[in-house]
Design a protein around this motif. Structure first.
Motif, mmCIF file in Angstrom:
data_model
loop_
_atom_site.group_PDB
_atom_site.id
_atom_site.type_symbol
_atom_site.label_atom_id
_atom_site.label_comp_id
_atom_site.label_asym_id
_atom_site.label_seq_id
_atom_site.Cartn_x
_atom_site.Cartn_y
_atom_site.Cartn_z
ATOM 1 N N TYR A 52 0.835 -1.199 0.000
ATOM 2 C CA TYR A 52 0.000 0.000 0.000
ATOM 3 C C TYR A 52 0.871 1.251 0.000
ATOM 4 C CZ TYR A 52 -4.102 -2.844 1.252
ATOM 5 O OH TYR A 52 -5.111 -3.750 1.269
ATOM 6 N N ARG A 53 0.366 2.274 -0.669
ATOM 7 C CA ARG A 53 1.042 3.563 -0.638
ATOM 8 C C ARG A 53 0.680 4.274 0.674
ATOM 9 N NH1 ARG A 53 -0.566 3.030 -6.151
ATOM 10 N NH2 ARG A 53 1.063 3.608 -7.606
ATOM 11 N N GLU A 54 1.661 4.956 1.227
ATOM 12 C CA GLU A 54 1.449 5.735 2.452
ATOM 13 C C GLU A 54 1.936 7.158 2.175
ATOM 14 O OE1 GLU A 54 0.178 6.343 6.316
ATOM 15 O OE2 GLU A 54 0.053 4.444 5.238
ATOM 16 N N TYR A 55 1.030 8.128 2.343
ATOM 17 C CA TYR A 55 1.339 9.537 2.088
ATOM 18 C C TYR A 55 1.431 10.285 3.406
ATOM 19 C CZ TYR A 55 -0.110 8.435 -2.674
ATOM 20 O OH TYR A 55 -0.224 7.866 -3.916
ATOM 21 N N GLY A 56 2.308 11.266 3.444
ATOM 22 C CA GLY A 56 2.429 12.126 4.613
ATOM 23 C C GLY A 56 1.332 13.177 4.625
ATOM 24 N N GLU A 57 1.186 13.851 5.738
ATOM 25 C CA GLU A 57 0.148 14.874 5.892
ATOM 26 C C GLU A 57 0.324 16.033 4.907
ATOM 27 O OE1 GLU A 57 -2.655 14.710 7.700
ATOM 28 O OE2 GLU A 57 -2.011 12.671 8.156
ATOM 29 N N GLU A 58 1.567 16.326 4.509
ATOM 30 C CA GLU A 58 1.822 17.423 3.575
ATOM 31 C C GLU A 58 1.264 17.132 2.181
ATOM 32 O OE1 GLU A 58 4.939 14.472 2.848
ATOM 33 O OE2 GLU A 58 4.160 15.328 4.689
ATOM 34 N N ALA A 59 0.940 15.882 1.905
ATOM 35 C CA ALA A 59 0.427 15.501 0.592
ATOM 36 C C ALA A 59 -0.902 16.176 0.276
ATOM 37 C CB ALA A 59 0.282 13.979 0.492
ATOM 38 N N CYS A 76 10.451 24.284 -5.261
ATOM 39 C CA CYS A 76 10.517 25.693 -4.856
ATOM 40 C C CYS A 76 9.500 26.023 -3.773
ATOM 41 C CB CYS A 76 10.307 26.595 -6.066
ATOM 42 S SG CYS A 76 11.614 26.422 -7.307
ATOM 43 N N THR A 77 8.550 25.126 -3.529
ATOM 44 C CA THR A 77 7.553 25.350 -2.485
ATOM 45 C C THR A 77 7.946 24.670 -1.176
ATOM 46 O OG1 THR A 77 6.206 23.413 -3.080
ATOM 47 C CG2 THR A 77 5.737 25.478 -4.234
ATOM 48 N N ALA A 78 9.062 23.990 -1.182
ATOM 49 C CA ALA A 78 9.538 23.291 0.021
ATOM 50 C C ALA A 78 9.979 24.304 1.078
ATOM 51 C CB ALA A 78 10.699 22.371 -0.340
ATOM 52 N N PRO A 79 9.988 23.905 2.328
ATOM 53 C CA PRO A 79 10.451 24.823 3.386
ATOM 54 C C PRO A 79 11.847 25.388 3.117
ATOM 55 C CG PRO A 79 9.446 22.878 4.354
ATOM 56 C CD PRO A 79 9.536 22.624 2.870
ATOM 57 N N GLU A 80 12.723 24.582 2.509
ATOM 58 C CA GLU A 80 14.060 25.044 2.134
ATOM 59 C C GLU A 80 14.251 24.823 0.636
ATOM 60 O OE1 GLU A 80 17.216 23.636 4.637
ATOM 61 O OE2 GLU A 80 15.869 23.522 6.358
#
Length: 134
Positions: A35-42, A68-72
């Protein structure tokens, strides 16, 4: 969260989510059961991907925008990318102007106020499309 949960949270179909993953726009971890597992940021990322698709951007540009939308964000690449997105926006504006001009020309023909270019006085009176009574 699993793909069905992400689908319900975002309104995106599971097929779309798999497509985003295939295109490198979204990532997941594989559980031992496959199964695929996605983080909350998804959830936020899928909403952003959908917005960019609605704006008319192709997946290759979206894939470049996402880091470019990443925190860093990576240094340098985002400035060049922003210029590319502006080019896309400006091209859309040019197309809008062209469509408006074409629509205005058709409106003039339909109203009988335009004569085909180059015909001058040889055009039909009123410049209609030749569909009216003779």
């Amino acid at each position: 969260m699993r793909v069905g949960e992400l689908s319900r949270a975002t309104g995106a179909s599971t097929r779309s989510l798999r497509y985003y993953e295939d295109r490198g726009l979204l990532s997941s971890e594989r559980r031992p059961n496959g199964y695929r597992e996605y983080g909350e940021e998804a959830v936020r990322q899928v909403a952003f991907i959908q917005d960019l698709y609605r704006a008319g951007l192709p997946s290759r540009i979206i894939r470049d925008i996402l880091p470019c939308t990443a925190p860093e964000p990576p240094a340098g690449d985002c400035t060049r990318l922003l210029a590319r997105v502006r080019e896309v926006r400006d091209e859309l504006a040019r197309q809008e102007r062209q469509i408006a001009q074409r629509r205005e020309m058709l409106d003039r023909y339909l109203a009988g106020t335009a004569t085909p270019a180059g015909l001058g006085d040889l055009g039909r009176p009123g410049g209609d499309l030749g569909c009216g009574p003779r």
